[in-house]
Design a protein around this motif. Structure first.
Motif, PDB file in Angstrom:
ATOM      1  N   VAL A 206      54.316  45.654  -9.764  1.00  0.00           N
ATOM      2  CA  VAL A 206      52.548  45.138  -9.279  1.00  0.00           C
ATOM      3  C   VAL A 206      52.871  44.290  -8.345  1.00  0.00           C
ATOM      4  N   MET A 207      54.034  43.651  -8.403  1.00  0.00           N
ATOM      5  CA  MET A 207      53.945  42.785  -7.522  1.00  0.00           C
ATOM      6  C   MET A 207      53.883  43.302  -6.245  1.00  0.00           C
ATOM      7  N   THR A 208      55.090  44.425  -6.014  1.00  0.00           N
ATOM      8  CA  THR A 208      54.867  44.972  -5.175  1.00  0.00           C
ATOM      9  C   THR A 208      53.551  45.570  -4.381  1.00  0.00           C
ATOM     10  N   ARG A 209      52.656  45.632  -5.261  1.00  0.00           N
ATOM     11  CA  ARG A 209      51.288  46.257  -4.623  1.00  0.00           C
ATOM     12  C   ARG A 209      50.458  45.086  -4.195  1.00  0.00           C
ATOM     13  N   ALA A 210      51.199  44.304  -4.733  1.00  0.00           N
ATOM     14  CA  ALA A 210      50.315  42.533  -4.615  1.00  0.00           C
ATOM     15  C   ALA A 210      50.974  42.259  -2.983  1.00  0.00           C
ATOM     16  N   ALA A 211      52.020  41.852  -2.761  1.00  0.00           N
ATOM     17  CA  ALA A 211      52.596  41.978  -1.880  1.00  0.00           C
ATOM     18  C   ALA A 211      53.627  42.600  -1.161  1.00  0.00           C
ATOM     19  N   PRO A 212      52.506  43.512  -0.125  1.00  0.00           N
ATOM     20  CA  PRO A 212      53.903  44.633   0.186  1.00  0.00           C
ATOM     21  C   PRO A 212      55.364  44.048   1.328  1.00  0.00           C
ATOM     22  N   GLN A 213      55.093  42.646   1.601  1.00  0.00           N
ATOM     23  CA  GLN A 213      55.770  42.241   2.793  1.00  0.00           C
ATOM     24  C   GLN A 213      56.678  42.428   2.000  1.00  0.00           C
ATOM     25  N   MET A 214      56.838  41.496   0.785  1.00  0.00           N
ATOM     26  CA  MET A 214      57.901  41.275   0.012  1.00  0.00           C
ATOM     27  C   MET A 214      59.104  42.200  -0.786  1.00  0.00           C
ATOM     28  N   ASN A 215      60.139  42.094  -0.566  1.00  0.00           N
ATOM     29  CA  ASN A 215      61.169  43.336  -0.607  1.00  0.00           C
ATOM     30  C   ASN A 215      61.301  42.846  -1.962  1.00  0.00           C
ATOM     31  N   ILE A 216      60.320  43.058  -3.190  1.00  0.00           N
ATOM     32  CA  ILE A 216      60.504  42.897  -4.485  1.00  0.00           C
ATOM     33  C   ILE A 216      61.399  43.531  -5.348  1.00  0.00           C
ATOM     34  N   PHE A 217      61.980  45.129  -4.869  1.00  0.00           N
ATOM     35  CA  PHE A 217      62.707  45.936  -5.087  1.00  0.00           C
ATOM     36  C   PHE A 217      64.419  45.545  -5.768  1.00  0.00           C
ATOM     37  N   SER A 218      63.986  44.744  -4.743  1.00  0.00           N
ATOM     38  CA  SER A 218      65.879  44.162  -4.417  1.00  0.00           C
ATOM     39  C   SER A 218      65.879  43.325  -5.145  1.00  0.00           C
TER      40      SER A 218
END
Length: 262
Positions: A206-218
């Motif tokens: 959900v965080m990745t969809r809200a902020a695609p520019q951030m590399n959340i999965f790292s």
């Protein structure tokens, strides 16, 4: 003093009274997880089976008097091997239950790549499964579970005497369905930790969809791993009650196998 004469029937009775129990006990020893593994030499297992056979043989009573090379003798031998192997398989399912549960948790939290060779089975399993396997073995021995298993194999000679009739036909189907019980119980054991890690992964999605520019999965992988370790630590508080429940079910199933025999 007249010489003692031994007839063929007497010799056959002596041989059958020790040989057929040896087949049942020996096959049970080869199948149970804490003795029938690669860590225990075959000579040690055979020695334990011989020792138990000599102790149990006087308690068995009369055995069928058949020719050693007859078809009935072959049938009786196969029945004893199937009875011992069936009881050993039911006990093996108890230990593999926790190995499968640990593998489910490890694959969900990202520890599936951290595998080690299981010396008892000779295959590679996740480290968490190896930890669970060692814990279950130590708990089983500490709670004298091996003595209960030996008690059941000794009771089997009274509940299911040596003869051409072995386990009931529906018992073999119950043994096959025991695999389903093993997977279901492993899922119930691993479900809290798997659900917790799954919720964390959904949150990072959900965080990745809200902020695609951030590399959340790292950051999601190490955080998910840490949260999974925390979930395992919390679940260890209920590890012993689950083990006692599954062990009680296994011993009850082993006794039901013998009671359902024709």
């Amino acid at each position: 003093m007249e010489p003692i004469a031994f007839s063929t029937d007497v010799i056959g009775q002596w041989v059958g009274q020790h040989l057929w129990p040896l087949f049942r006990i020996g096959s049970f020893m080869m199948a149970i997880p804490f003795i029938g593994t690669n860590l225990v030499p075959a000579r040690v297992r055979l020695g334990l089976a011989l020792l138990m056979t000599f102790l149990v043989a006087p308690l068995i009573g009369d055995v069928p008097r058949v020719d050693a090379l007859s078809a009935d003798a072959v049938v009786i031998t196969l029945q004893q091997v199937l009875i011992g192997a069936g009881l050993g398989f039911a006990l093996t399912a108890l230990f593999q239950l926790f190995v499968i549960g640990g593998q489910m948790i490890a694959m969900q939290m990202g520890l599936g790549f951290a595998s080690a060779v299981d010396p008892s089975n000779g295959v590679s399993v996740p480290v968490l499964s190896q930890i669970y396997s060692i814990t279950v073995t130590l708990l089983f021995l500490a709670m004298n579970g091996h003595l209960v298993a030996f008690e059941i194999i000794v009771e089997s000679f009274n509940m299911l005497p040596i003869g051409t009739t072995g386990l009931a036909s529906e018992t073999y189907w119950q043994l096959a369905h025991r695999i389903s019980w093993m997977f279901v119980s492993a899922m119930l054991l691993a479900l809290p930790a798997v659900s917790a890690v799954f919720i964390v992964n959904i949150s990072f999605g959900v965080m990745t969809r809200a902020a695609p520019q951030m590399n959340i999965f790292s950051l999601g992988f190490p955080i998910g791993l840490i949260f999974g370790l925390f979930a395992i630590w919390v679940l260890h508080a209920n590890f012993l009650p689950h083990f006692e429940d599954y062990t009680r079910q296994t011993f009850a199933f082993m006794r039901d196998m013998l009671a359902a025999a024709p």
